[in-house]
Design a protein around this motif. Structure first.
Motif, PDB file in Angstrom:
ATOM      1  N   TRP A 167       0.831  -1.197   0.000  1.00  0.00           N
ATOM      2  CA  TRP A 167       0.000   0.000   0.000  1.00  0.00           C
ATOM      3  C   TRP A 167       0.870   1.253   0.000  1.00  0.00           C
ATOM      4  O   TRP A 167       0.563   2.230  -0.704  1.00  0.00           O
ATOM      5  N   LEU A 171       2.281   1.742  -3.434  1.00  0.00           N
ATOM      6  CA  LEU A 171       1.233   2.222  -4.326  1.00  0.00           C
ATOM      7  C   LEU A 171       0.971   3.712  -4.098  1.00  0.00           C
ATOM      8  O   LEU A 171       0.866   4.496  -5.045  1.00  0.00           O
ATOM      9  N   GLU A 172       0.894   4.119  -2.830  1.00  0.00           N
ATOM     10  CA  GLU A 172       0.658   5.528  -2.511  1.00  0.00           C
ATOM     11  C   GLU A 172       1.801   6.413  -3.014  1.00  0.00           C
ATOM     12  O   GLU A 172       1.565   7.509  -3.535  1.00  0.00           O
ATOM     13  N   CYS A 220       1.401   6.940  -6.650  1.00  0.00           N
ATOM     14  CA  CYS A 220       0.347   7.930  -6.900  1.00  0.00           C
ATOM     15  C   CYS A 220       0.891   9.348  -6.742  1.00  0.00           C
ATOM     16  O   CYS A 220       0.646  10.217  -7.590  1.00  0.00           O
ATOM     17  N   SER A 225      -4.425   9.379  -9.274  1.00  0.00           N
ATOM     18  CA  SER A 225      -5.245   8.712  -8.266  1.00  0.00           C
ATOM     19  C   SER A 225      -4.863   7.232  -8.195  1.00  0.00           C
ATOM     20  O   SER A 225      -4.206   6.705  -9.085  1.00  0.00           O
ATOM     21  N   ARG A 226      -5.301   6.573  -7.133  1.00  0.00           N
ATOM     22  CA  ARG A 226      -5.085   5.138  -6.999  1.00  0.00           C
ATOM     23  C   ARG A 226      -5.689   4.402  -8.190  1.00  0.00           C
ATOM     24  O   ARG A 226      -5.070   3.489  -8.734  1.00  0.00           O
ATOM     25  N   SER A 227      -6.886   4.802  -8.588  1.00  0.00           N
ATOM     26  CA  SER A 227      -7.552   4.144  -9.713  1.00  0.00           C
ATOM     27  C   SER A 227      -6.735   4.261 -10.983  1.00  0.00           C
ATOM     28  O   SER A 227      -6.607   3.297 -11.738  1.00  0.00           O
TER      29      SER A 227
END
Length: 78
Positions: free
Chosen positions: A50, A53-54, A57, A63-65
């Motif tokens: 996580w 991933l952040e 971003c 964005s995460r998406s």
């Protein structure tokens, strides 16, 4: 925006409400264009993943998406 009353109107789409201001209104095709079908998913990752991933971003100002979409598209394009 002034202190005028806000009106709520019914869109052409079933069950959707929208706010009506002095100009414009509910119009078919108005708003952000879709890039595909939206499906909600739940994703379980470790804290480390996580965090990675952040950071991705933040580094790419996405964005995460967007980041996850890019990963999936990249995987399936090969």
């Amino acid at each position: 925006m002034s202190d005028n009353n806000i009106k709520i109107g019914v869109s052409n789409k079933e069950g959707q409400l929208g706010f009506l201001f002095s100009r414009g209104g509910l119009r078919e095709g108005a708003g952000r264009k879709s890039i595909g079908i939206t499906k909600k998913v739940s994703l379980t990752l470790t804290d480390d993943m996580w965090e990675r991933l952040e950071k991705e971003c933040i580094n790419n100002n996405q964005s995460r998406s967007q980041v996850i979409r890019n990963m999936i598209e990249s995987f399936y394009s090969n």
